[in-house]
Structures are given as C-alpha cells and as structure tokens.
Design a protein around this motif. Structure first.
Motif, short mmCIF file in Angstrom:
data_model
loop_
_atom_site.label_atom_id
_atom_site.label_comp_id
_atom_site.label_asym_id
_atom_site.label_seq_id
_atom_site.Cartn_x
_atom_site.Cartn_y
_atom_site.Cartn_z
N LEU A 76 -6.37 -0.72 -1.53
CA LEU A 76 -7.57 -1.33 -0.96
C LEU A 76 -7.94 -2.62 -1.69
CD1 LEU A 76 -9.75 1.86 -0.38
CD2 LEU A 76 -8.72 0.39 1.37
N LYS A 77 -7.77 -2.61 -3.01
CA LYS A 77 -8.05 -3.82 -3.79
C LYS A 77 -7.12 -4.95 -3.39
CE LYS A 77 -8.30 -5.59 -8.54
NZ LYS A 77 -8.13 -5.26 -9.98
N TYR A 78 -5.83 -4.63 -3.21
CA TYR A 78 -4.86 -5.65 -2.83
C TYR A 78 -5.13 -6.14 -1.41
CZ TYR A 78 -0.34 -7.99 -2.40
OH TYR A 78 0.65 -8.92 -2.23
N GLU A 79 -5.50 -5.21 -0.52
CA GLU A 79 -5.84 -5.60 0.85
C GLU A 79 -6.98 -6.62 0.85
OE1 GLU A 79 -6.73 -2.94 4.66
OE2 GLU A 79 -8.51 -3.19 3.38
N TYR A 80 -8.00 -6.37 0.05
CA TYR A 80 -9.14 -7.29 0.03
C TYR A 80 -8.74 -8.67 -0.49
CZ TYR A 80 -13.76 -9.27 -0.58
OH TYR A 80 -14.85 -10.09 -0.49
N GLU A 81 -7.83 -8.69 -1.47
CA GLU A 81 -7.34 -9.97 -1.98
C GLU A 81 -6.65 -10.77 -0.88
OE1 GLU A 81 -4.83 -9.01 -5.26
OE2 GLU A 81 -6.47 -8.36 -6.56
N LEU A 82 -5.81 -10.08 -0.11
CA LEU A 82 -5.10 -10.77 0.98
C LEU A 82 -6.06 -11.11 2.12
CD1 LEU A 82 -1.68 -8.90 1.15
CD2 LEU A 82 -2.33 -10.90 -0.18
N TYR A 83 -7.02 -10.24 2.37
CA TYR A 83 -8.05 -10.54 3.38
C TYR A 83 -8.79 -11.81 3.01
CZ TYR A 83 -12.63 -10.19 5.68
OH TYR A 83 -13.79 -10.46 6.38
N SER A 84 -9.14 -11.96 1.73
CA SER A 84 -9.83 -13.16 1.28
C SER A 84 -8.98 -14.40 1.51
CB SER A 84 -10.18 -13.03 -0.21
OG SER A 84 -11.05 -11.94 -0.43
N ILE A 85 -7.67 -14.26 1.28
CA ILE A 85 -6.76 -15.38 1.56
C ILE A 85 -6.77 -15.72 3.05
CG2 ILE A 85 -4.33 -16.09 1.57
CD1 ILE A 85 -3.98 -14.47 -1.00
N SER A 86 -6.77 -14.68 3.89
CA SER A 86 -6.73 -14.92 5.34
C SER A 86 -7.96 -15.68 5.82
CB SER A 86 -6.58 -13.59 6.09
OG SER A 86 -7.79 -12.84 6.10
N LEU A 87 -9.08 -15.51 5.13
CA LEU A 87 -10.30 -16.20 5.54
C LEU A 87 -10.20 -17.71 5.36
CD1 LEU A 87 -13.06 -13.81 4.13
CD2 LEU A 87 -12.26 -14.02 6.49
N SER A 88 -9.26 -18.16 4.53
CA SER A 88 -9.10 -19.60 4.28
C SER A 88 -8.01 -20.23 5.14
CB SER A 88 -8.79 -19.84 2.80
OG SER A 88 -7.53 -19.30 2.46
N LEU A 89 -7.37 -19.44 6.01
CA LEU A 89 -6.28 -19.96 6.83
C LEU A 89 -6.80 -20.89 7.93
CD1 LEU A 89 -4.20 -16.70 7.45
CD2 LEU A 89 -3.63 -18.56 5.87
N GLY B 234 0.80 -1.21 0.00
CA GLY B 234 0.00 0.00 0.00
C GLY B 234 0.83 1.26 0.00
N MET B 235 2.04 1.20 0.60
CA MET B 235 2.93 2.36 0.62
C MET B 235 3.45 2.69 -0.78
SD MET B 235 3.45 3.66 3.70
CE MET B 235 5.12 4.30 3.75
N GLN B 236 3.35 1.73 -1.69
CA GLN B 236 3.93 1.89 -3.01
C GLN B 236 2.90 2.17 -4.10
OE1 GLN B 236 6.18 -1.73 -3.60
NE2 GLN B 236 7.24 -1.51 -1.65
N THR B 237 1.65 2.34 -3.71
CA THR B 237 0.62 2.51 -4.72
C THR B 237 -0.42 3.52 -4.23
OG1 THR B 237 -0.93 1.30 -6.14
CG2 THR B 237 -0.80 0.60 -3.85
N ASN B 238 -1.46 3.73 -5.03
CA ASN B 238 -2.52 4.66 -4.62
C ASN B 238 -3.53 3.93 -3.73
OD1 ASN B 238 -4.51 3.32 -6.35
ND2 ASN B 238 -3.52 4.36 -8.07
N LEU B 239 -4.42 4.70 -3.13
CA LEU B 239 -5.37 4.14 -2.17
C LEU B 239 -6.27 3.09 -2.80
CD1 LEU B 239 -6.65 4.08 0.63
CD2 LEU B 239 -8.09 6.02 -0.05
N GLU B 240 -6.78 3.38 -3.99
CA GLU B 240 -7.70 2.44 -4.64
C GLU B 240 -7.03 1.09 -4.89
OE1 GLU B 240 -10.54 2.07 -8.64
OE2 GLU B 240 -9.34 3.88 -8.29
N SER B 241 -5.80 1.11 -5.42
CA SER B 241 -5.08 -0.13 -5.68
C SER B 241 -4.72 -0.84 -4.38
CB SER B 241 -3.81 0.16 -6.49
OG SER B 241 -4.12 0.70 -7.75
#
Length: 255
Positions: free
Chosen positions: A221-234, A212-219
């Motif tokens: 947030l999208k990446y955060e949600y992708e990783l959040y989705s991964i965390s739900l399967s842990l 997130g430090m290397q991109t804009n807020l929209e990108s």
C-alpha cells in the motif's frame, strides 16, 4: 524482424509474438529462447508498441522445454530458461497470453508471467516437470501458488497432471475461455482497449501490482501511494481529467 522459431508482427500499436515450431509442439530450444529474448527487447525499445500478445502456432502455445536438448542443460542454461517468464513479467507494457493449445512446463510459466491469460477451449495447462524427475525452474512453484493458492499449486506440481481450459478457468489460472476461432479476435480486442489508456499509467499500475505480489499488504500500500503520487504529475493525468470534463476521448501521450 525475421526469426526462425518465432513470428514477430506489429499491428499499429500492438505487437504479436507467435511461438512457431509446430512440428515440435513449440517446445523451447536454445534458439527459440534467444529469439524470444531478442523480440521482447525489441518490444521494450519500441515506444509505438503499447500492448504485447503472445500465442502459439499449431496445437501448442508452448509444450515446455525441448527434451532433445535437456541433457545438455546446465545451471547457467536453467537460469536463462527462468528469465523468459521474468522478462515478460518485467516488461513495462501489458502482455496478454492467447493460449491456443498445450501450455505445459516452461510454456505455462511464460503464460503466468503475462498480465492476462485468455485460453481457447482447446487449451491445456500443466507443470509437468515432476514426470521427468525435476521441478519447475521458470517460476512455476512461485507464480502458480500466487495465482491459484498453495494447495492447488502443490497438487498440480506434485502430480504433473494436465488440466483443461475449463478447469484452469474455474481455479483462477486464466481470465477467460473462448472458442478457438475467437481466441485472437478476443485477445486483440482487449489489447486495443488497453492500448487506448495512458502508457505511463499502465506502467505504474503493472509495477505496483507486481511489487505488491512480492511484499506484505502494508508495504504494498505504501508503494502504491508513491506511484499514485507520481501518476498525479503525469501529462496524461491532466489530459484525462480535461477529457472527462469536456466529455471527449482523451489523447494520451504516455508521459
């Protein structure tokens, strides 16, 4: 593991790397860099290690590059200097800098690559490269502005000034300042607390924040949600939820 210029210790699931050239203010020479890179690799490969603490011996954390070797510095060597901060930042485990004293130049850049900076009241920080006619080459121009803002970063880099721990705390360069005799106990207490969390979730959180430090807020947030989705399967997610419902401490396995 035995090194000459650093000390590598492992206390249960916490590793401590101590820069140990006190006679040279822990300045970074080529051997120290090589040993540090090797130790970081060892931490990355050891699944038992959950958190890493970096600190220094004597009066310094790291007082920059070893000037005695500086005239031999080539663009290739400079690239290796830069990679120390990158290695810390990219390590998929939380890293705490316990800054005991002088934290200058490349030392400040290594500290800024860490996830959390705890400073003793005797710590001093600075990007002092301008004083010898060069600029920061280990991430100082980029990480410093992200931590304290563009204007303050420019002032410190342009002047080469050294600031005390209290000022570093005031401008947001460090997380907290403690008495010298409380530095390592505070760092280890925080490390132990973090080590009780899911290593898999910590890895995802660090990755999301750094990306997130290397991109804009929209990108971001999208990446955060992708990783959040991964965390739900842990497996750790299921354990964490069950432990919460059952009112007990979770037993995370790191996956």
């Amino acid at each position: 593991m035995v090194y000459e210029n650093i000390i590598f210790e492992k206390e249960e699931n916490i590793a401590v790397i101590t820069f140990n050239r006190p006679e040279a203010m822990n300045a970074l020479n080529n051997q120290t860099r090589a040993e540090f890179r090797d130790a970081i690799g060892a931490v990355a490969a050891d699944d038992e290690i959950k958190v890493l603490i970096l600190t220094g011996s004597g009066k310094s954390f790291v007082a920059g590059s070893d000037i005695k070797e500086f005239n031999k510095t080539t663009p290739y060597a400079a690239h290796n200097i830069m990679r120390l901060g990158e290695m810390v930042e990219k390590l998929e485990k939380p890293v705490i800098a316990a800054v005991n004293g002088f934290c200058l130049g490349g030392g400040c850049e290594i500290a800024m690559g860490c996830d959390i900076i705890i400073a003793s009241e005797k710590a001093k920080f600075g990007q002092t490269e301008i004083n010898i006619g060069i600029i920061p080459g280990g991430g100082g121009t980029q990480r410093l502005q992200r931590l304290i803002g563009v204007c303050r970063a420019k002032e410190l880099i342009y002047t080469g000034d050294i600031i005390r721990a209290e000022e570093a705390d005031r401008i947001g360069l460090v997380n907290r300042v403690v008495a010298m005799d409380e530095l390592m106990p505070t760092a280890k207490e925080m490390a132990r607390k973090i080590a009780t969390k899911s290593a898999a979730a910590l890895k995802l959180a660090k990755t999301a924040i750094n990306r997130g430090m290397q991109t804009n807020l929209e990108s971001g947030l999208k990446y955060e949600y992708e990783l959040y989705s991964i965390s739900l399967s842990l497996e750790d997610k299921a354990e964490g939820v069950n432990a919460f419902i059952e009112k007990r401490a979770p037993k995370f396995v790191g996956r």
